[in-house]
Design an enzyme around this catalytic site. Structure first.
Site, PDB file in Angstrom:
ATOM      1  N   ASN A   1      26.066   7.987 -13.949  1.00  0.00           N
ATOM      2  CA  ASN A   1      27.296   8.767 -13.725  1.00  0.00           C
ATOM      3  C   ASN A   1      27.112  10.256 -14.004  1.00  0.00           C
ATOM      4  O   ASN A   1      28.081  10.993 -14.096  1.00  0.00           O
ATOM      5  CB  ASN A   1      28.438   8.220 -14.600  1.00  0.00           C
ATOM      6  CG  ASN A   1      28.109   8.274 -16.084  1.00  0.00           C
ATOM      7  OD1 ASN A   1      26.954   8.492 -16.447  1.00  0.00           O
ATOM      8  ND2 ASN A   1      29.090   8.073 -16.915  1.00  0.00           N
TER       9      ASN A   1
ATOM     10  N   GLN B   1      20.538  -5.012 -21.727  1.00  0.00           N
ATOM     11  CA  GLN B   1      20.437  -4.377 -20.397  1.00  0.00           C
ATOM     12  C   GLN B   1      19.634  -3.083 -20.413  1.00  0.00           C
ATOM     13  O   GLN B   1      19.130  -2.648 -19.389  1.00  0.00           O
ATOM     14  CB  GLN B   1      21.826  -4.022 -19.876  1.00  0.00           C
ATOM     15  CG  GLN B   1      22.653  -5.195 -19.505  1.00  0.00           C
ATOM     16  CD  GLN B   1      24.104  -4.801 -19.333  1.00  0.00           C
ATOM     17  OE1 GLN B   1      24.491  -4.286 -18.311  1.00  0.00           O
ATOM     18  NE2 GLN B   1      24.913  -5.073 -20.329  1.00  0.00           N
TER      19      GLN B   1
ATOM     20  N   ASP C   1       0.805  -1.227   0.000  1.00  0.00           N
ATOM     21  CA  ASP C   1       0.000   0.000   0.000  1.00  0.00           C
ATOM     22  C   ASP C   1       0.840   1.282   0.000  1.00  0.00           C
ATOM     23  O   ASP C   1       0.374   2.332  -0.405  1.00  0.00           O
ATOM     24  CB  ASP C   1      -0.907   0.038   1.245  1.00  0.00           C
ATOM     25  CG  ASP C   1      -1.984  -1.016   1.189  1.00  0.00           C
ATOM     26  OD1 ASP C   1      -2.144  -1.624   0.116  1.00  0.00           O
ATOM     27  OD2 ASP C   1      -2.664  -1.237   2.208  1.00  0.00           O
TER      28      ASP C   1
HETATM   29  P1  ATP Z   1      -1.138  -4.926   5.173  1.00  0.00           P
HETATM   30  O1  ATP Z   1      -0.612  -3.559   4.840  1.00  0.00           O
HETATM   31  O2  ATP Z   1      -0.675  -5.961   4.231  1.00  0.00           O
HETATM   32  O3  ATP Z   1      -2.605  -4.977   5.446  1.00  0.00           O
HETATM   33  P2  ATP Z   1      -0.841  -4.957   8.030  1.00  0.00           P
HETATM   34  O4  ATP Z   1       0.337  -5.276   8.902  1.00  0.00           O
HETATM   35  O5  ATP Z   1      -1.382  -3.584   8.134  1.00  0.00           O
HETATM   36  O6  ATP Z   1      -0.396  -5.337   6.546  1.00  0.00           O
HETATM   37  P3  ATP Z   1      -3.064  -6.121   9.456  1.00  0.00           P
HETATM   38  O7  ATP Z   1      -3.997  -7.207   9.068  1.00  0.00           O
HETATM   39  O8  ATP Z   1      -3.632  -4.807   9.805  1.00  0.00           O
HETATM   40  O9  ATP Z   1      -1.993  -6.034   8.286  1.00  0.00           O
HETATM   41  O10 ATP Z   1      -2.186  -6.614  10.706  1.00  0.00           O
HETATM   42  C1  ATP Z   1      -1.482  -7.844  10.670  1.00  0.00           C
HETATM   43  C2  ATP Z   1      -1.458  -8.442  12.038  1.00  0.00           C
HETATM   44  O11 ATP Z   1      -0.837  -7.552  12.979  1.00  0.00           O
HETATM   45  C3  ATP Z   1      -2.830  -8.682  12.640  1.00  0.00           C
HETATM   46  O12 ATP Z   1      -3.411  -9.870  12.173  1.00  0.00           O
HETATM   47  C4  ATP Z   1      -2.527  -8.742  14.109  1.00  0.00           C
HETATM   48  O13 ATP Z   1      -1.950  -9.957  14.430  1.00  0.00           O
HETATM   49  C5  ATP Z   1      -1.477  -7.661  14.251  1.00  0.00           C
HETATM   50  N1  ATP Z   1      -2.146  -6.390  14.581  1.00  0.00           N
HETATM   51  C6  ATP Z   1      -2.720  -5.519  13.747  1.00  0.00           C
HETATM   52  N2  ATP Z   1      -3.231  -4.476  14.425  1.00  0.00           N
HETATM   53  C7  ATP Z   1      -2.996  -4.706  15.715  1.00  0.00           C
HETATM   54  C8  ATP Z   1      -3.289  -4.015  16.929  1.00  0.00           C
HETATM   55  N3  ATP Z   1      -3.948  -2.858  16.922  1.00  0.00           N
HETATM   56  N4  ATP Z   1      -2.896  -4.558  18.101  1.00  0.00           N
HETATM   57  C9  ATP Z   1      -2.229  -5.727  18.109  1.00  0.00           C
HETATM   58  N5  ATP Z   1      -1.922  -6.430  17.003  1.00  0.00           N
HETATM   59  C10 ATP Z   1      -2.288  -5.943  15.834  1.00  0.00           C
END
Ligand code: ATP
Length: 753
Positions: free
Chosen positions: A533, A665, A159
């Site tokens: 360069n 290339q 994203d």
């Molecule tokens: P992407 O950009 O691909 O969506 P992301 O890291 O933002 O990646 P999320 O699904 O939001 O994806 O978060 C991934 C994991 O991180 C969640 O499944 C959860 O385990 C953990 N996580 C997300 N938000 C929280 C939060 N507020 N508190 C604790 N753990 C969290």
């Protein structure tokens, strides 16, 4: 590369990937593992994101675990979305596992959600330790040893919604896939005169939609930060009608995933299709790219970004660790995120980065869209402006007596030259200024070989590789004739697109202004050369496309080497006397050696290297050896010399082969990065030429990418900062990365267990 820390205690560093997978995660994991082992510590691969941290699905990593993974998409250690980790109990379970395994250093690679989870774990860590000890689940010794969680984050998400980093790992590859797919769709759309509505990912952030729209010359884009008002169907159809009047046979409309109208109602592809079909009677097709955007091999940029961030993250978590000899060891730690700013990796406080990203998302929810856009950064706002200029057709005819600007391509052709010419022409035309394209170098100007460039005849140039004007390796000579050409065509401003020779050409013009008044026009050099360069910039156009093509070819060579007797591959890249291309190739393909002019290597060194390589191949620890030689590395050590030395040592047990990648290339269609950077540079060149005050009263400048922004760098000031004999700048920022080639591929003699 020297070890920065004195060895003391052996620490355990865990690494995990979480959230959606993104290309480049493997390069980051590899760098974390190898740097940790090099520093004399233990590394742990936490499988399936936070799920693995809670269940203890954790393996101790070896050097070989991460061999041959840089070119793979996805995450080799698995990733997941784990609801249990959102709860305090879940995080406490993870902490218990970490105490048990003595993992008090953690590197989390993921999007904003994953980093938020990591920050929570860090905040609760001290309390978890005390509770686990009070409950008798860990000993006092372990509780003491792990009283601090040393945490670093790496943003891995397609994203690109992290406010502090120019790029997150994976976003460049996702854009690459989108552009590839749309380039293909344009062909069929053109044949049938169709409209394609292309749905792309990006729940809250329009980065992918907006950047792709610029790169593919889309006619309309919907993205979440600017919800269209109720009149969008009329505006969209008006835009399609007007570009069709200019002869366009196809239209591409990009629809971001989370787009709503101003009342917060979702706008879907079906609705867009129906509006166009009903109002204009055109044939519309919807293409949802879906998970294809996460597919395929990572691009050069994502590989390099993953490697650099992984390496820096290890240094970061060790910085505050006791017993490693760091001056701030033992201090209370603040978790940092690795962020890209221009060509530098910077650290930013994790809690602040999370807050800012959250604020941008909240502003979006509150429909404070302007503020959300500003929070996304200036690059985001600029993109909106470019899109308006480059996609909206002219509504007037340019009067004959208006100013004329000219564009010339100097040096070897490369990707991005046409994109810069395209945006420069469209910007100028919108301001009522004519643009002449000078064909085939300075000879073209002398011989009157020029072409009027117009809004309509540069259509499709952003996506076109090579040079549409004809690039020539040539310095301006016979200045009388050049002056005559400039006078005949009444040229009021000049853009020179090219490499070192483009810079030298501008310098010749600047120095001869007192003899030829017609040379006293504003001049801008747009750096475009795969050798990287050109002075005054950290990155030139063309480099990214070339490196993507090189990665593709080296990946193939590498795979074939693993299944054959020919284990030693000597691959020669272009780049003249600049070792940039060879160094970047080695880093992004996991090659073992980069032979470049800037780092001295003699035949004795090569012999030692060959002996060492044979031992590693014999022991089975190495599957193939790739040496990347820059074409201008050394007059004495040619590719044939390298082969002779290796052949002598390998004694026919392993074959040694030379591949010269040659002109392939240069690449074909420009990469998304080169397209959008070309467009940005073309716009910036126009802004400087039309208002030289913007260039700081110096009207002969190179457009330099410095940090994240494009600056005007006076040509005259650069004269003392280059080596004219070798055609390279004296300072090359990328040289500091060269030691990483060896650091990431040469297994240390002793590894902690
Ligand atoms: P992407 O950009 O691909 O969506 P992301 O890291 O933002 O990646 P999320 O699904 O939001 O994806 O978060 C991934 C994991 O991180 C969640 O499944 C959860 O385990 C953990 N996580 C997300 N938000 C929280 C939060 N507020 N508190 C604790 N753990 C969290």
């Amino acid at each position: 590369m020297e070890h920065k820390f004195q060895k003391g205690k052996n620490h355990g560093i865990g690494v995990l990937t979480s959230g959606g997978d993104s290309q480049g995660m493997n390069a980051a994991v590899r760098a974390v593992v190898r740097e940790t082992l090099r520093q004399g510590h233990r590394c742990y691969l936490v499988r399936e994101g936070y799920t693995g941290l809670i269940t203890g699905n954790i393996d101790q990593a070896t050097w070989e675990h991460v061999a041959n993974v840089t070119h793979l998409g996805g995450s080799m250690i698995g990733t997941s979305r784990c609801d249990e980790f959102r709860t305090t109990d879940g995080r406490k379970k993870a902490a218990k596992i970490m105490f048990d395994r003595r993992i008090f250093h953690l590197i989390v690679i993921g999007g904003d959600g994953s980093l938020m989870g990591a920050q929570k774990l860090k905040e609760e860590w001290g309390r978890f330790g005390e509770e686990l000890f009070a409950e008798g689940k860990i000993t006092e010794e372990v509780a003491n040893e792990g009283r601090e969680l040393h945490l670093a984050g790496i943003v891995g998400s397609i994203d690109n919604d992290c406010i502090e980093s120019d790029k997150s790992i994976g976003s460049d590859t996702a854009l690459h896939r989108i552009c590839e797919a749309i380039d293909g769709l344009v062909m069929t759309a053109q044949s049938h005169q169709r409209v394609f509505v292309v749905e792309v990912m990006g729940r809250h952030c329009g980065y992918l939609a907006l950047t792709a729209a610029i790169a593919v010359e889309a006619d309309y884009v919907f993205y979440p930060e600017i919800p269209p008002d109720d009149k969008w169907p009329e505006q969209l159809c008006h835009q399609l009608e007007s570009v069709r009047k200019y002869g366009k046979r196809q239209n591409v409309i990009i629809l971001g995933e989370g787009v709503t109208n101003s009342k917060g109602m979702k706008i879907g592809g079906k609705q867009v299709k129906e509006e166009i079909e009903t109002r204009l009677g055109l044939e519309v097709r919807i293409a949802t790219l879906g998970h294809l955007q996460r597919g395929g091999a990572p691009t050069f940029l994502d590989r390099l970004l993953g490697l650099r961030m992984g390496h820096e993250a290890v240094l970061e978590v060790l910085k505050t660790t006791e017993d490693v000899g760091s001056p701030i060891a033992g201090q209370k730690t603040v978790a940092q995120v690795m962020c890209l700013r221009g060509h530098n990796i910077e650290r930013n406080e994790l809690s602040r980065v999370i807050r800012q990203t959250e604020t941008a998302n909240e502003e979006m929810q509150q429909r404070n869209y302007d503020l959300a856009c500003r929070l996304r950064g200036f690059g985001f706002l600029d993109k909106r402006t470019y899109l308006n200029f480059v996609s909206v057709p002219l509504s007037f005819t340019i009067p004959e007596d208006m100013k004329t600007f000219a564009v010339i391509h100097i040096g070897s052709p490369c990707a991005g030259m046409n994109a810069a010419t395209f945006s420069f022409t469209r910007m100028a035309n919108h301001s009522g200024i004519k643009v002449l394209g000078i064909k085939n170098g300075w000879d073209g100007l002398k011989n009157g070989d020029v072409k009027l460039l117009t809004w309509e005849n540069v259509q499709g140039w952003a996506q076109a590789g090579g040079s549409m004007l004809g690039a020539k390796r040539q310095l301006p000579s016979e200045l009388d004739k050049i002056a005559e050409g400039l006078n005949t065509h009444k040229i009021d401003g000049l853009v020179i697109i090219g490499g070192f020779m483009a810079f030298q050409s501008a310098l010749v013009f600047q120095k001869n202004r007192s003899d030829y008044s017609c040379l006293s026009i504003p001049i801008v050099v747009i750096p475009a050369t795969i050798s990287n360069n050109c002075p005054g910039t950290c990155m030139s156009l063309g480099v990214d496309t070339a490196l993507n093509e090189i990665c593709r070819q080296v990946d193939n060579i590498s795979q074939n080497a693993m299944g054959s007797k020919n284990k030693v591959m000597i691959i020669e890249t272009m780049g003249s006397r600049s070792g940039f291309l060879a160094t970047m190739t080695a880093l992004s393909t996991g090659s073992q050696f980069a032979l470049i002019r800037q780092v001295e290597t003699n035949e004795d060194d090569l012999y030692k290297l060959a002996v060492e390589t044979k031992q590693r191949l014999d022991s089975g620890n190495l599957e193939k050896f790739l040496l990347i030689r820059s074409e201008g590395a050394s007059e004495e050590i040619s590719a044939i010399t390298v082969k002779r030395v290796f052949d002598q040592v390998m004694k026919n047990k392993y074959g040694v082969r030379i591949t010269n990648l040659g002109y392939s290339q240069l690449g074909g269609h420009p990469s998304c990065f080169d397209r959008q950077m070309g467009i940005r540079m073309g716009v910036r060149a126009f802004e400087g030429i039309v208002k030289p005050d913007k260039m700081g009263k110096r009207d002969c400048c190179v457009i330099g990418l410095r940090g994240s922004s494009l600056r005007y760098v006076p040509v005259q000031g650069l004269e003392n900062k280059v080596c004219f004999e070798h055609g390279i700048p004296l300072h090359m920022w990328w040289l500091k990365l060269h030691p990483l080639v060896e650091a990431m591929t040469k297994k240390p003699e002793r590894i902690s267990t």
